[in-house]
Enzyme design. Structure first.
Site, short mmCIF file in Angstrom:
data_model
loop_
_atom_site.label_atom_id
_atom_site.label_comp_id
_atom_site.label_asym_id
_atom_site.label_seq_id
_atom_site.Cartn_x
_atom_site.Cartn_y
_atom_site.Cartn_z
N HIS A 95 0.84 -1.20 0.00
CA HIS A 95 0.00 0.00 0.00
C HIS A 95 0.88 1.25 0.00
O HIS A 95 2.09 1.19 0.20
CB HIS A 95 -0.98 0.00 1.18
CG HIS A 95 -0.35 0.00 2.53
ND1 HIS A 95 0.44 -1.04 3.00
CD2 HIS A 95 -0.39 0.92 3.53
CE1 HIS A 95 0.84 -0.76 4.23
NE2 HIS A 95 0.37 0.42 4.57
N HIS B 46 -7.39 -2.09 5.70
CA HIS B 46 -6.53 -1.07 6.28
C HIS B 46 -7.12 0.30 6.00
O HIS B 46 -8.19 0.42 5.39
CB HIS B 46 -5.11 -1.20 5.70
CG HIS B 46 -4.07 -0.42 6.45
ND1 HIS B 46 -3.98 -0.44 7.81
CD2 HIS B 46 -3.07 0.39 6.01
CE1 HIS B 46 -2.98 0.32 8.19
NE2 HIS B 46 -2.41 0.86 7.13
N ASP C 5 5.97 4.05 5.15
CA ASP C 5 6.82 3.00 5.72
C ASP C 5 6.87 1.75 4.85
O ASP C 5 7.58 0.80 5.17
CB ASP C 5 6.38 2.66 7.15
CG ASP C 5 4.90 2.28 7.26
OD1 ASP C 5 4.12 2.68 6.38
OD2 ASP C 5 4.54 1.60 8.24
N HIS D 113 6.74 -6.07 11.08
CA HIS D 113 6.04 -4.79 11.13
C HIS D 113 5.70 -4.40 12.56
O HIS D 113 4.55 -4.14 12.91
CB HIS D 113 4.77 -4.83 10.26
CG HIS D 113 4.24 -3.47 9.91
ND1 HIS D 113 3.38 -2.77 10.73
CD2 HIS D 113 4.45 -2.68 8.83
CE1 HIS D 113 3.07 -1.62 10.17
NE2 HIS D 113 3.71 -1.54 9.01
N HIS E 7 1.66 3.78 1.87
CA HIS E 7 2.05 4.47 3.08
C HIS E 7 3.58 4.52 3.11
O HIS E 7 4.25 3.57 2.68
CB HIS E 7 1.51 3.76 4.33
CG HIS E 7 0.09 4.09 4.64
ND1 HIS E 7 -0.63 3.44 5.63
CD2 HIS E 7 -0.75 5.02 4.11
CE1 HIS E 7 -1.86 3.96 5.68
NE2 HIS E 7 -1.95 4.91 4.76
N ASP F 271 -0.44 -4.74 7.58
CA ASP F 271 -1.31 -3.57 7.69
C ASP F 271 -2.76 -3.91 7.40
O ASP F 271 -3.35 -3.50 6.40
CB ASP F 271 -0.82 -2.45 6.77
CG ASP F 271 0.46 -1.80 7.30
OD1 ASP F 271 1.35 -2.55 7.74
OD2 ASP F 271 0.56 -0.57 7.28
#
Length: 306
Positions: free
Chosen positions: A61, A142, A65, A269, A63, A210
């Site tokens: 995704h 998420h 990180d 994670h 994001h 996530d």
């Protein structure tokens, strides 16, 4: 044999002891990179992983990180001398994200192909690995569009000498047919089916991060030989935080592994607030014994079973 390297096991933000989300699969000298958080290429350099042979980059995704390391990786791959096309797979928004990154990575010696929000399985097919890997995806739960991945590494059927003899296949063709080539000799067509036995089970690697747990994920990772799954929070008391931020606690990740009959679970994670994830390992092992706490550059080898 499949070599797996957990390059970064952090979530949210990097820490001095933990890079951000990234995993590298190496099969027959070719590589698939899953996620590309900050520090990914540094971790690859420390682990002495090559860049030139990365054929696919799969992003869960958009994001930071999970993707902020992408411009650097693309540049380094270009500097490695790669000329063959590279494929980037990701959720809705991946095309826009890659186009934005290209502002600072304008000149690359290779073509970038993008597969956004794939609806069908992706068959890895290049000059090095011919249809031996199937990439599957599923949407997860998420705060932004996010997908989980599974990688099924196919295994060739075993050579059947009795079948080859009964089909009057000349010995000089055995090895070529075993490698999947159909050959015409003296007016007769010989196919691999004339020398190969029954198909054999391959290997399945799943990567889930996530997301909140759900039945779709359990079905998706079913019977994985290895499940790499997020464990953002280790403490059971963080369940409300996990629900709010759409992540999992260790116990939930372990429940996914148990319900899906996976063979091994690697947790990854971790929240920056978790200094030592091992403190909470029993929360996962109580549910699923074959649980391992991930660490940066942890290696894992998978072999086909007889």
């Amino acid at each position: 044999m499949i070599d797996i390297k957990l390059l970064g096991c952090g979530g949210g933000m990097p820490t001095p002891d933990r890079y951000l989300s990234s995993l590298l699969i190496n099969y027959r000298g070719r590589k698939i990179l899953i996620d590309c958080g900050e520090g990914t290429q540094v971790s690859m350099k420390i682990a002495n992983c090559g860049f030139k042979s990365i054929d696919y980059i799969c992003i869960t995704h958009i994001h930071g990180d999970h993707i902020i390391g992408l411009p650097g990786i693309l540049s380094t791959i270009g500097n490695s001398g790669r000329l063959e096309p590279l494929t980037i797979v990701g959720p809705v928004g991946i095309k826009e994200a890659v186009e934005a990154f290209r502002v600072i990575v304008r000149e690359l010696p290779y073509e970038i192909k993008i597969i956004e929000a794939p609806k069908e399985d992706i068959i890895v097919n290049n000059n090095y690995i011919d249809k031996d890997i199937i990439i599957s995806t599923v949407e997860v739960d998420h705060s932004s569009p996010c997908i989980a991945y599974s990688f099924y590494i196919k295994r060739k059927a075993k050579f059947d000498i009795n079948k080859a003899i009964s089909n009057d296949v000349p010995k000089i063709l055995w090895s070529k047919l075993q490698n999947g080539r159909d050959i015409k000799l003296d007016g007769k067509l010989y196919t691999k089916d004339m020398v190969m036995g029954q198909p054999r089970k391959g290997l399945k690697i799943s990567f889930v991060t996530d997301t909140r747990p759900n039945n779709d994920i359990i079905s998706f990772v079913d019977n994985s030989d290895l499940l790499i799954c997020e464990g953002m929070y280790g403490d059971d008391n963080d369940i409300e935080k996990a629900i709010k931020n759409k992540h999992m606690i260790f116990r939930e990740s372990a429940n996914v592994a148990k319900s899906a009959n996976v063979e091994n679970l690697i947790l990854t994670h971790f929240s920056p607030a978790i200094k030592d994830p091992n403190i909470y390992i029993n929360n996962a092992i109580d549910i699923f014994e074959n649980t391992i706490i991930g660490t940066d550059r942890m290696g894992f080898n998978l072999k086909f079973k007889e």
